[in-house]
Design an enzyme around this catalytic site. Structure first.
Site, PDB file in Angstrom:
ATOM      1  N   HIS A 245       0.814  -1.224   0.000  1.00 31.30           N
ATOM      2  CA  HIS A 245       0.000   0.000   0.000  1.00 31.30           C
ATOM      3  C   HIS A 245       0.851   1.279   0.000  1.00 31.30           C
ATOM      4  O   HIS A 245       0.845   2.047  -0.954  1.00 31.30           O
ATOM      5  CB  HIS A 245      -0.905   0.030   1.230  1.00 31.30           C
ATOM      6  CG  HIS A 245      -1.905  -1.085   1.290  1.00 31.30           C
ATOM      7  ND1 HIS A 245      -2.852  -1.296   0.314  1.00 31.30           N
ATOM      8  CD2 HIS A 245      -2.123  -2.051   2.226  1.00 31.30           C
ATOM      9  CE1 HIS A 245      -3.607  -2.332   0.642  1.00 31.30           C
ATOM     10  NE2 HIS A 245      -3.182  -2.813   1.792  1.00 31.30           N
TER      11      HIS A 245
HETATM   12  O1  RIB Z   1      -5.691   0.581   3.698  1.00 27.00           O
HETATM   13  C1  RIB Z   1      -4.302   0.545   3.740  1.00 27.00           C
HETATM   14  C2  RIB Z   1      -3.761   1.666   4.587  1.00 27.00           C
HETATM   15  O2  RIB Z   1      -4.255   1.542   5.922  1.00 27.00           O
HETATM   16  C3  RIB Z   1      -2.266   1.698   4.707  1.00 27.00           C
HETATM   17  O3  RIB Z   1      -1.823   3.041   4.797  1.00 27.00           O
HETATM   18  C4  RIB Z   1      -2.013   0.986   6.003  1.00 27.00           C
HETATM   19  O4  RIB Z   1      -0.786   1.354   6.590  1.00 27.00           O
HETATM   20  C5  RIB Z   1      -3.186   1.411   6.844  1.00 27.00           C
HETATM   21  O5  RIB Z   1      -2.925   2.639   7.446  1.00 27.00           O
END
Ligand code: RIB
Ligand code: CA
Length: 320
Positions: A245
């Site tokens: 992510h």
């Molecule tokens: O949905 C993914 C996000 O949510 C990423 O930034 C992870 O670190 C959580 O914060």
């Protein structure tokens, strides 16, 4: 060529730590500030983790403590089942000697942007509370920011709609009011949502190769991602490995050509069963939806060359 001046707004978090490592090791990046936010842990936990990462990765940028909860309501329980009880996959942490900047995160953001007008890229990979508070402190800073890249949201492209509810992604549902303020401001914004981050998977073989070829950094990534990868495979979200992510937002800042985008204003729903949903009104599509009128168009990432991105991550760590 001048290096990219970056403020990293984060809730470390396993994938946050992977993204911060990429920033710390990339030769074209000048990391000028790190701001913590509640999210993957309490604000005490994410700030402690950011300070640990500062001493572990050896960067000089100040770390400032940010918001403990959303603009409206209370913080939800941190997702220990995703990131571990300590937010970093339950690895053992050493004593932390690095100390936080005395300023609150929102003030540090304002000060750094004011000191570097038109030069700062903000990469925000947690709740957007700190950014909304910075705008409140200084409503003109959005015009002084070079670019804002956000990891958050989901727009239904490539089959990805939400990871907390059927329509909401974690960073957005954690503070929808802040996200709606941030997406309505004038900074040139790109949203890197689940639509693309769920398309880039580090398999177990990829992580093993990093551990073998990227020295202590590669071993560190392997150690923190063990628990995290198990969450994704045990819940059937991946058949092998973990989605990348937050590093996707870093990749966009350095290599936008890896991504394809759609443009238009974005609104964030607060309340009801669609709480935290992000909705793009595409620029070229006619409709009567006044709630999007007067809002700036932003880039929404809808496609990614994941092979190029994963090669970029690996090359950055192995050559540093
Ligand atoms: O949905 C993914 C996000 O949510 C990423 O930034 C992870 O670190 C959580 O914060
Ligand atoms: Ca994050």
């Amino acid at each position: 060529m001048a290096r990219l001046k970056v403020i990293f707004d984060t809730d470390p978090g396993v994938d946050d730590a992977m993204a911060l490592l990429l920033l710390a090791r990339h030769p074209d990046v000048e990391l000028i500030g790190v701001t913590s936010c509640f999210g993957n842990g309490s604000i005490d936990t994410t700030t402690r983790n950011a300070l640990f990462l500062k001493q572990r990765f050896g960067f000089a940028a100040p770390v400032a403590r940010g918001a403990a909860g959303p603009l409206v309501g209370d913080a939800s329980e941190p997702p220990a089942f995703v990131h571990g009880d300590n937010g970093l996959g339950n690895i053992a942490l050493p004593p932390i000697t690095a100390v936080a900047d005395p300023r609150p995160a929102a003030q540090l953001i304002v000060d750094l942007v004011r000191a570097n007008p038109g030069q700062v890229t903000i990469i925000a990979v947690g709740r957007m509370t700190n950014l909304a508070l910075a705008l409140k402190l200084d409503p003109q800073i959005d015009a002084l920011v070079k670019a804002l890249v956000v990891m958050g949201g989901a727009f239904g492209r490539n089959g990805h709609t939400g990871n907390v509810t059927p329509v909401a992604e974690a960073n957005i549902i954690g503070d929808p009011a802040a996200a709606d303020i941030v997406f309505g401001a004038r900074w040139p914004t790109t949203i890197v949502g689940l639509d693309v981050t769920m398309q880039s998977i580090m398999t177990a073989a990829y992580v093993e190769a990093l551990a073998r070829d990227a020295g202590e950094d590669g071993k560190f990534v392997a150690a923190i991602t063990d628990f995290y990868a198990n969450f994704y495979t045990s819940t059937g979200q991946t058949s092998d490995g973990l989605p990348v992510h937050d590093s996707s937002a870093v990749a966009y800042a350095l290599h936008p050509e890896f991504f394809t985008v759609e443009r238009g204003p974005v609104r964030v729903i607060s309340g009801g069963i669609a709480h935290g949903q992000t909705i793009l009104r595409p620029e070229k599509k006619f409709d009567h939806a006044a709630d999007w009128n007067g809002r700036p168009s932003v880039n929404v990432c809808v496609g990614v060359d994941s092979a190029a991105f994963l090669a970029f991550y690996r090359e950055t760590l192995t050559r540093s």
